[in-house]
Scaffold this motif. Structure first.
Motif, PDB file in Angstrom:
ATOM      1  N   ALA A  78       0.813  -1.254   0.044  1.00 11.58           N
ATOM      2  CA  ALA A  78       0.051  -0.123   0.059  1.00 11.58           C
ATOM      3  C   ALA A  78       0.905   1.334  -0.028  1.00 11.58           C
ATOM      4  O   ALA A  78       0.527   2.248  -0.848  1.00 11.58           O
ATOM      5  CB  ALA A  78      -1.010  -0.001   1.107  1.00 11.58           C
ATOM      6  N   VAL A  79       1.802   1.366   0.858  1.00 10.59           N
ATOM      7  CA  VAL A  79       2.910   2.384   0.839  1.00 10.59           C
ATOM      8  C   VAL A  79       3.674   2.772  -0.674  1.00 10.59           C
ATOM      9  O   VAL A  79       3.555   3.773  -1.083  1.00 10.59           O
ATOM     10  CB  VAL A  79       3.853   2.151   1.964  1.00 10.59           C
ATOM     11  N   ILE A  80       4.084   1.514  -1.137  1.00 13.20           N
ATOM     12  CA  ILE A  80       4.863   1.575  -2.310  1.00 13.20           C
ATOM     13  C   ILE A  80       3.701   2.297  -3.588  1.00 13.20           C
ATOM     14  O   ILE A  80       3.892   2.979  -4.232  1.00 13.20           O
ATOM     15  CB  ILE A  80       5.333   0.397  -2.879  1.00 13.20           C
ATOM     16  N   THR A  81       2.698   1.556  -3.314  1.00  8.21           N
ATOM     17  CA  THR A  81       1.414   1.949  -4.334  1.00  8.21           C
ATOM     18  C   THR A  81       1.077   3.328  -4.210  1.00  8.21           C
ATOM     19  O   THR A  81       0.954   3.980  -5.185  1.00  8.21           O
ATOM     20  CB  THR A  81       0.150   1.064  -4.366  1.00  8.21           C
ATOM     21  N   LEU A  82       0.879   3.725  -3.126  1.00  9.56           N
ATOM     22  CA  LEU A  82       0.335   5.336  -2.668  1.00  9.56           C
ATOM     23  C   LEU A  82       1.530   6.296  -3.470  1.00  9.56           C
ATOM     24  O   LEU A  82       0.973   7.291  -3.883  1.00  9.56           O
ATOM     25  CB  LEU A  82       0.093   5.376  -1.411  1.00  9.56           C
TER      26      LEU A  82
ATOM     27  N   LEU B  14     -12.018   7.259   0.467  1.00 11.72           N
ATOM     28  CA  LEU B  14     -12.118   6.023  -0.441  1.00 11.72           C
ATOM     29  C   LEU B  14     -13.433   6.144  -1.370  1.00 11.72           C
ATOM     30  O   LEU B  14     -13.332   5.750  -2.356  1.00 11.72           O
ATOM     31  CB  LEU B  14     -12.304   4.865   0.263  1.00 11.72           C
ATOM     32  N   VAL B  15     -14.245   7.047  -1.167  1.00  7.62           N
ATOM     33  CA  VAL B  15     -15.248   7.055  -2.013  1.00  7.62           C
ATOM     34  C   VAL B  15     -15.113   8.072  -3.300  1.00  7.62           C
ATOM     35  O   VAL B  15     -15.258   7.777  -4.368  1.00  7.62           O
ATOM     36  CB  VAL B  15     -16.808   7.531  -1.247  1.00  7.62           C
ATOM     37  N   GLU B  16     -14.559   9.334  -2.914  1.00 10.11           N
ATOM     38  CA  GLU B  16     -13.986  10.103  -3.998  1.00 10.11           C
ATOM     39  C   GLU B  16     -12.632   9.738  -4.472  1.00 10.11           C
ATOM     40  O   GLU B  16     -12.305  10.474  -5.517  1.00 10.11           O
ATOM     41  CB  GLU B  16     -14.007  11.416  -3.619  1.00 10.11           C
ATOM     42  N   MET B  17     -11.983   8.750  -3.681  1.00  7.43           N
ATOM     43  CA  MET B  17     -10.721   8.509  -4.299  1.00  7.43           C
ATOM     44  C   MET B  17      -9.767   9.534  -4.225  1.00  7.43           C
ATOM     45  O   MET B  17      -9.191   9.827  -5.284  1.00  7.43           O
ATOM     46  CB  MET B  17     -10.662   7.630  -5.636  1.00  7.43           C
TER      47      MET B  17
ATOM     48  N   PHE C 240      -6.425   9.100  -6.174  1.00  7.18           N
ATOM     49  CA  PHE C 240      -5.652   7.759  -6.422  1.00  7.18           C
ATOM     50  C   PHE C 240      -6.644   6.888  -7.276  1.00  7.18           C
ATOM     51  O   PHE C 240      -7.970   7.285  -7.557  1.00  7.18           O
ATOM     52  CB  PHE C 240      -5.306   6.992  -5.212  1.00  7.18           C
ATOM     53  N   ASP C 241      -6.144   5.768  -7.970  1.00 12.31           N
ATOM     54  CA  ASP C 241      -7.243   5.171  -8.502  1.00 12.31           C
ATOM     55  C   ASP C 241      -7.667   3.649  -8.034  1.00 12.31           C
ATOM     56  O   ASP C 241      -7.550   3.666  -6.911  1.00 12.31           O
ATOM     57  CB  ASP C 241      -6.499   4.833 -10.142  1.00 12.31           C
ATOM     58  N   ASP C 242      -8.454   2.919  -8.542  1.00 17.43           N
ATOM     59  CA  ASP C 242      -9.153   1.775  -8.082  1.00 17.43           C
ATOM     60  C   ASP C 242      -8.150   0.908  -7.608  1.00 17.43           C
ATOM     61  O   ASP C 242      -8.213   0.135  -6.500  1.00 17.43           O
ATOM     62  CB  ASP C 242      -9.887   0.859  -9.155  1.00 17.43           C
ATOM     63  N   GLU C 243      -6.818   0.660  -8.180  1.00 21.78           N
ATOM     64  CA  GLU C 243      -5.741  -0.300  -7.751  1.00 21.78           C
ATOM     65  C   GLU C 243      -5.203   0.237  -6.356  1.00 21.78           C
ATOM     66  O   GLU C 243      -4.895  -0.692  -5.678  1.00 21.78           O
ATOM     67  CB  GLU C 243      -4.491  -0.317  -8.647  1.00 21.78           C
ATOM     68  N   CYS C 244      -4.979   1.586  -6.299  1.00 25.88           N
ATOM     69  CA  CYS C 244      -4.463   2.083  -5.029  1.00 25.88           C
ATOM     70  C   CYS C 244      -5.639   1.800  -3.856  1.00 25.88           C
ATOM     71  O   CYS C 244      -5.239   1.484  -2.694  1.00 25.88           O
ATOM     72  CB  CYS C 244      -4.109   3.302  -5.277  1.00 25.88           C
ATOM     73  N   ALA C 245      -7.214   1.970  -4.472  1.00 29.23           N
ATOM     74  CA  ALA C 245      -7.927   2.060  -3.335  1.00 29.23           C
ATOM     75  C   ALA C 245      -8.128   0.760  -2.795  1.00 29.23           C
ATOM     76  O   ALA C 245      -8.440   0.423  -1.826  1.00 29.23           O
ATOM     77  CB  ALA C 245      -9.389   2.435  -4.063  1.00 29.23           C
ATOM     78  N   TYR C 246      -7.842  -0.466  -3.751  1.00 30.20           N
ATOM     79  CA  TYR C 246      -7.938  -1.691  -3.429  1.00 30.20           C
ATOM     80  C   TYR C 246      -7.040  -2.006  -2.207  1.00 30.20           C
ATOM     81  O   TYR C 246      -7.053  -2.621  -1.219  1.00 30.20           O
ATOM     82  CB  TYR C 246      -7.973  -2.817  -4.595  1.00 30.20           C
ATOM     83  N   LEU C 247      -5.803  -1.796  -2.386  1.00 31.76           N
ATOM     84  CA  LEU C 247      -4.767  -2.188  -1.308  1.00 31.76           C
ATOM     85  C   LEU C 247      -4.936  -1.069  -0.004  1.00 31.76           C
ATOM     86  O   LEU C 247      -4.551  -1.825   1.209  1.00 31.76           O
ATOM     87  CB  LEU C 247      -3.383  -1.680  -1.961  1.00 31.76           C
TER      88      LEU C 247
ATOM     89  N   GLU D  61     -10.380  13.773 -13.607  1.00 31.05           N
ATOM     90  CA  GLU D  61     -10.580  12.804 -14.600  1.00 31.05           C
ATOM     91  C   GLU D  61      -9.246  12.692 -15.732  1.00 31.05           C
ATOM     92  O   GLU D  61      -9.037  11.559 -16.263  1.00 31.05           O
ATOM     93  CB  GLU D  61     -11.675  13.695 -15.644  1.00 31.05           C
ATOM     94  N   ALA D  62      -8.484  13.803 -15.814  1.00 35.52           N
ATOM     95  CA  ALA D  62      -7.152  13.830 -16.273  1.00 35.52           C
ATOM     96  C   ALA D  62      -6.103  12.792 -15.883  1.00 35.52           C
ATOM     97  O   ALA D  62      -5.815  11.926 -16.453  1.00 35.52           O
ATOM     98  CB  ALA D  62      -6.695  15.012 -16.743  1.00 35.52           C
ATOM     99  N   TYR D  63      -6.337  12.678 -14.396  1.00 36.61           N
ATOM    100  CA  TYR D  63      -5.262  11.789 -13.713  1.00 36.61           C
ATOM    101  C   TYR D  63      -5.702  10.287 -13.917  1.00 36.61           C
ATOM    102  O   TYR D  63      -5.036   9.619 -14.409  1.00 36.61           O
ATOM    103  CB  TYR D  63      -5.684  12.049 -12.387  1.00 36.61           C
TER     104      TYR D  63
END
Length: 299
Positions: free
Chosen positions: A133-137, A158-161, A178-185, A288-290
């Protein structure tokens, strides 16, 4: 020496430095005081400081750590000069002669940049949930190490990410995404840390806030296992650190086509030009761009 250190740390607090930074500076200066062993720090000269380099090397401190120590001690003496307690800063000449790479890095070295595939391998081969999670963030937000360690779990939406960072002198924009992958971790890690009364987002093995050294060590060790960090090499290109994640983030957003002003906003660069001051970027468009440009790692 203790009184001078206490006064310096109080001055740091007055100038807006974070508690984490003050703790780090205090630790370095306590080690410097131990080396001085009762000698007056106001009488330190080049011989004193050369001896301190040898003292740190005898403790098996890395070159980067020694450079960091001298950055702290230089700030300490700059404060003493400002207060009229010292005539000059004795560190400047010693750093220039013995730690020049830290000052100007004029030997043509470039910070290590890894591919998207290498970053995916680095994270997916890391087994510890917190470390993943740390590295991904770090990779998905480009935030600095100090910004990460000061995060509380209440700063994460975590809702608005998105994350609301603590204010610092280095950063303008405090909102990162952050995106879904980061939210998952992050969800996996938050489940592991459930029940802790500590508000910190990331905790160490003792249940205390993970500090700067802890972040550095976990990133470097994971990179070493993945074959992306060579601690024996003197070449900057062979080393992977938390800041390399920030370099990776900005480079790959740019390669994916993100506009420069959006990258600058997400980096949190200080707004120095008139255009920057009046160019208010819409957060919805920025998000959106991110999401359109941030690399996917198959997490």
């Amino acid at each position: 020496m203790d009184r001078l250190i206490d006064a310096f740390l109080q001055d740091m607090e007055l100038s807006g430095k974070s508690k984490t930074t003050a703790l780090h500076y205090g630790y370095c200066l306590k080690n410097y005081a131990a080396y001085l062993s009762g000698r007056d720090p106001l009488h330190a000269d080049k011989e004193t400081l050369r001896g301190f380099i040898a003292y740190l090397k005898a403790q098996e401190k890395t070159t980067k750590t020694i450079e960091n120590y001298f950055s702290v001690i230089s700030s300490f003496y700059e404060y003493l000069v400002f207060e009229g307690k010292a005539a000059a800063n004795p560190v400047i000449a010693v750093r220039k002669r013995y730690l020049r790479r830290y000052k100007d890095n004029d030997d043509g070295q470039a910070r290590k940049l890894i591919s998207v595939e290498d970053m995916a391998n680095l994270i997916n081969s890391t087994l510890n949930v917190r470390d993943k999670a740390v590295i991904t963030l770090l990779a998905k937000t480009g935030i600095r190490r100090n910004e990460l360690v000061t995060l509380d779990f209440s700063d994460v939406d975590l809702v608005e990410m998105r994350i609301r960072l603590k204010p610092t002198a280095k950063r303008s924009n405090r909102t990162v995404f952050f995106d879904d992958e980061c939210a998952y971790l992050l969800r996996r890690w938050l489940k592991v840390r459930e029940g802790s009364a500590n508000p910190a987002l990331f905790l160490n093995m003792e249940g205390e806030r993970l500090n700067r050294s802890g972040v550095y060590n976990l990133v470097v060790e994971a990179a070493r296992r993945a074959g992306l960090h060579n601690p024996e090499s003197k070449r900057l290109e062979d080393h992977f650190s938390p800041h390399a994640c920030r370099h990776w983030y900005c480079t790959h957003l740019f390669r994916a086509g993100m506009r420069r002003e959006y990258i600058k906003e997400l980096r949190g660069d200080s707004r120095k030009e008139a255009f920057d001051l009046y160019n208010h970027i819409d957060l919805k468009e920025l998000k959106e761009a991110y999401l359109a440009c941030i690399p996917q790692l198959g997490i």
